[in-house]
Design a protein around this motif. Structure first.
Motif, PDB file in Angstrom:
ATOM      1  N   GLY A 159      37.133  63.327  48.615  1.00 16.85           N
ATOM      2  CA  GLY A 159      36.776  62.557  49.801  1.00 16.85           C
ATOM      3  C   GLY A 159      35.291  62.483  50.093  1.00 16.85           C
ATOM      4  O   GLY A 159      34.759  61.393  50.361  1.00 16.85           O
ATOM      5  N   THR A 160      34.605  63.623  50.031  1.00 14.03           N
ATOM      6  CA  THR A 160      33.185  63.649  50.407  1.00 14.03           C
ATOM      7  C   THR A 160      32.308  62.762  49.518  1.00 14.03           C
ATOM      8  O   THR A 160      31.563  61.923  50.026  1.00 14.03           O
ATOM      9  CB  THR A 160      32.660  65.101  50.412  1.00 14.03           C
ATOM     10  N   PRO A 161      32.371  62.903  48.173  1.00 14.49           N
ATOM     11  CA  PRO A 161      31.517  62.042  47.353  1.00 14.49           C
ATOM     12  C   PRO A 161      31.843  60.565  47.490  1.00 14.49           C
ATOM     13  O   PRO A 161      30.948  59.722  47.417  1.00 14.49           O
ATOM     14  CB  PRO A 161      31.800  62.540  45.915  1.00 14.49           C
ATOM     15  N   ALA A 162      33.147  60.245  47.675  1.00 12.58           N
ATOM     16  CA  ALA A 162      33.525  58.833  47.804  1.00 12.58           C
ATOM     17  C   ALA A 162      32.892  58.203  49.039  1.00 12.58           C
ATOM     18  O   ALA A 162      32.379  57.076  48.987  1.00 12.58           O
ATOM     19  CB  ALA A 162      35.044  58.706  47.863  1.00 12.58           C
ATOM     20  N   ILE A 163      32.918  58.922  50.159  1.00 10.65           N
ATOM     21  CA  ILE A 163      32.327  58.378  51.383  1.00 10.65           C
ATOM     22  C   ILE A 163      30.803  58.407  51.295  1.00 10.65           C
ATOM     23  O   ILE A 163      30.126  57.468  51.731  1.00 10.65           O
ATOM     24  CB  ILE A 163      32.827  59.146  52.616  1.00 10.65           C
ATOM     25  N   LEU A 164      30.249  59.474  50.705  1.00 12.48           N
ATOM     26  CA  LEU A 164      28.802  59.533  50.514  1.00 12.48           C
ATOM     27  C   LEU A 164      28.327  58.374  49.645  1.00 12.48           C
ATOM     28  O   LEU A 164      27.282  57.768  49.895  1.00 12.48           O
ATOM     29  CB  LEU A 164      28.407  60.856  49.859  1.00 12.48           C
ATOM     30  N   ALA A 165      29.122  58.068  48.596  1.00 16.40           N
ATOM     31  CA  ALA A 165      28.732  57.009  47.670  1.00 16.40           C
ATOM     32  C   ALA A 165      28.685  55.647  48.350  1.00 16.40           C
ATOM     33  O   ALA A 165      27.939  54.759  47.926  1.00 16.40           O
ATOM     34  CB  ALA A 165      29.697  56.962  46.486  1.00 16.40           C
ATOM     35  N   SER A 166      29.484  55.486  49.412  1.00 14.15           N
ATOM     36  CA  SER A 166      29.445  54.216  50.145  1.00 14.15           C
ATOM     37  C   SER A 166      28.128  54.049  50.891  1.00 14.15           C
ATOM     38  O   SER A 166      27.703  52.934  51.193  1.00 14.15           O
ATOM     39  CB  SER A 166      30.600  54.146  51.150  1.00 14.15           C
ATOM     40  N   GLY A 167      27.477  55.174  51.205  1.00 17.92           N
ATOM     41  CA  GLY A 167      26.201  55.133  51.910  1.00 17.92           C
ATOM     42  C   GLY A 167      26.285  54.648  53.337  1.00 17.92           C
ATOM     43  O   GLY A 167      25.266  54.304  53.938  1.00 17.92           O
ATOM     44  N   ARG A 168      27.500  54.620  53.924  1.00 19.26           N
ATOM     45  CA  ARG A 168      27.681  54.039  55.250  1.00 19.26           C
ATOM     46  C   ARG A 168      27.664  55.060  56.385  1.00 19.26           C
ATOM     47  O   ARG A 168      27.688  54.675  57.554  1.00 19.26           O
ATOM     48  CB  ARG A 168      29.001  53.254  55.283  1.00 19.26           C
ATOM     49  N   LEU A 169      27.660  56.337  56.030  1.00 17.49           N
ATOM     50  CA  LEU A 169      27.707  57.381  57.046  1.00 17.49           C
ATOM     51  C   LEU A 169      26.691  58.454  56.684  1.00 17.49           C
ATOM     52  O   LEU A 169      26.554  58.812  55.508  1.00 17.49           O
ATOM     53  CB  LEU A 169      29.125  57.972  57.110  1.00 17.49           C
ATOM     54  N   ALA A 170      25.984  58.958  57.698  1.00 15.57           N
ATOM     55  CA  ALA A 170      24.992  60.005  57.454  1.00 15.57           C
ATOM     56  C   ALA A 170      25.658  61.198  56.778  1.00 15.57           C
ATOM     57  O   ALA A 170      26.791  61.558  57.131  1.00 15.57           O
ATOM     58  CB  ALA A 170      24.347  60.438  58.762  1.00 15.57           C
ATOM     59  N   PRO A 171      24.994  61.842  55.797  1.00 16.92           N
ATOM     60  CA  PRO A 171      25.618  62.945  55.063  1.00 16.92           C
ATOM     61  C   PRO A 171      26.209  64.030  55.952  1.00 16.92           C
ATOM     62  O   PRO A 171      27.308  64.512  55.699  1.00 16.92           O
ATOM     63  CB  PRO A 171      24.456  63.488  54.210  1.00 16.92           C
ATOM     64  N   ARG A 172      25.510  64.420  57.022  1.00 18.91           N
ATOM     65  CA  ARG A 172      26.042  65.490  57.871  1.00 18.91           C
ATOM     66  C   ARG A 172      27.327  65.052  58.580  1.00 18.91           C
ATOM     67  O   ARG A 172      28.219  65.865  58.829  1.00 18.91           O
ATOM     68  CB  ARG A 172      24.991  65.951  58.883  1.00 18.91           C
ATOM     69  N   LYS A 173      27.447  63.743  58.888  1.00 21.64           N
ATOM     70  CA  LYS A 173      28.663  63.247  59.528  1.00 21.64           C
ATOM     71  C   LYS A 173      29.807  63.087  58.525  1.00 21.64           C
ATOM     72  O   LYS A 173      30.973  63.228  58.876  1.00 21.64           O
ATOM     73  CB  LYS A 173      28.389  61.932  60.254  1.00 21.64           C
ATOM     74  N   VAL A 174      29.472  62.785  57.265  1.00 25.27           N
ATOM     75  CA  VAL A 174      30.490  62.770  56.218  1.00 25.27           C
ATOM     76  C   VAL A 174      31.099  64.160  56.081  1.00 25.27           C
ATOM     77  O   VAL A 174      32.327  64.333  56.072  1.00 25.27           O
ATOM     78  CB  VAL A 174      29.890  62.329  54.861  1.00 25.27           C
ATOM     79  N   ILE A 175      30.244  65.157  55.983  1.00 25.12           N
ATOM     80  CA  ILE A 175      30.695  66.540  55.795  1.00 25.12           C
ATOM     81  C   ILE A 175      31.501  67.012  56.999  1.00 25.12           C
ATOM     82  O   ILE A 175      32.586  67.589  56.871  1.00 25.12           O
ATOM     83  CB  ILE A 175      29.481  67.459  55.536  1.00 25.12           C
ATOM     84  N   GLY A 176      30.993  66.768  58.211  1.00 29.24           N
ATOM     85  CA  GLY A 176      31.704  67.184  59.417  1.00 29.24           C
ATOM     86  C   GLY A 176      33.049  66.488  59.572  1.00 29.24           C
ATOM     87  O   GLY A 176      34.051  67.120  59.941  1.00 29.24           O
TER      88      GLY A 176
END
Length: 312
Positions: A159-176
């Motif tokens: 889940g984390t890399p997929a959402i990070l790869a979209s670049g649509r959400l700040a990394p800290r918010k992806v992780i949280g």
């Protein structure tokens, strides 16, 4: 007693990594349980029971630090729970001899993905602020939840890399957001394991110490997510997962490699792992230096513009 202390420390370290990187509590903890001979379904069940508490603590900590997008939590968490329940019942139906190497293969794949993804690419930052759609998050949640339950971990690595790869959400918010939504996944997987294998194969003392270590680490990790270099941490964790699961596979009935082959494999992995960490450290320092130069140039341009405006 020594084993319980070790498990508590593993729970602490795994949650410290998971809460600051958005992945690896499950794969790290399950990898250790498999390495000491726990059967695959019981290992995953133990970790997911502990995760009910650790993900709750982690979610609350991330919420306090403003690291959560609740819309993302809802869109990915519910399908993730469905996938986790299905994965838990599937794993429970496999024999121990089949399940252990299968789980190690899944964990090895996830470890390789983590190592390559963070070593080679770091964290993407394009498209920030664009909405994340249900048509993307729903199938992602189903897949990540299924892999998480069958592999003893995988919600974060998928889940984390997929959402990070979209670049649509700040990394800290992806992780949280991933950590908070994992609470639903952990509950669903635990229910699935209770249906599939019951409670007699689960060591609740192990659950308790993994939970205790994770709960202690959760608020620290939520604070560290703003400061720790994820690229370096991802390389370190990925290499550890690869090394441990290669060990399990080489000793399994599938391969049963001789001692000298195992030794060569461990040395080769250790060399590649050290090189990956060194590369990540170098790239991180180069990126920081580049950012510093850009900041100085921006400040210089701003000052020049202000002086030209004042003189005009």
């Amino acid at each position: 007693m020594r084993a319980l202390i070790l498990l508590g420390l593993v729970g602490f370290a795994a949650q410290l990594v998971d809460g600051s990187l958005g992945m690896a509590y499950g794969v790290t903890s399950t990898t250790l349980l498999l390495a000491i001979g726990t059967n695959a379904a019981a290992a995953s069940a133990t970790v997911h029971l502990a995760e009910i508490g650790t993900t709750l603590a982690s979610g609350l900590s991330h919420w306090r630090f403003g690291n959560i997008d609740w819309k993302v939590v809802g869109k990915i968490g519910v399908p993730g729970a469905v996938g986790a329940f299905a994965g838990a019942t599937f794993l429970s139906s496999l024999s121990t001899e089949t399940a252990a190497p299968v789980m190690s293969l899944i964990l090895l794949t996830l470890g390789a993905y983590i190592l390559i993804r963070f070593t080679a690419y770091g964290l993407p930052r394009g498209n920030l602020g664009k909405p994340l759609r249900k048509r993307f998050l729903t199938p992602l949640g189903l897949l990540a939840g299924f892999v998480d339950a069958t592999g003893g971990g995988g919600w974060g690595p998928v889940g984390t890399p997929a959402i990070l790869a979209s670049g649509r959400l700040a990394p800290r918010k992806v992780i949280g957001s991933i950590d908070a939504s994992e609470f639903l996944v952990a509950i669903a997987a635990s229910v699935g394991f209770f249906v599939g294998i019951g409670s007699e194969n689960i060591n609740f003392a192990w659950v308790a110490v993994l939970l205790l270590g994770g709960v202690i680490a959760a608020p620290i990790a939520a604070w560290l997510v703003r400061h720790i270099p994820p690229r370096i941490l991802g390389s370190a964790v990925g290499g550890l997962i690869i090394l441990t699961n290669v060990r399990t596979l080489l000793r399994s009935e599938w391969i049963d490699a001789p001692g000298n082959v195992q030794a060569i494999a461990y040395v080769a992995i250790a060399v590649l792992w050290a090189a990956a960490i060194a590369y990540s450290v170098r790239e991180y320092r180069r990126d920081k230096a580049h950012e510093s130069v850009e900041a100085v140039e921006d400040e210089t341009r701003r000052t020049t513009t202000e002086e030209e405006t004042a003189s005009a």
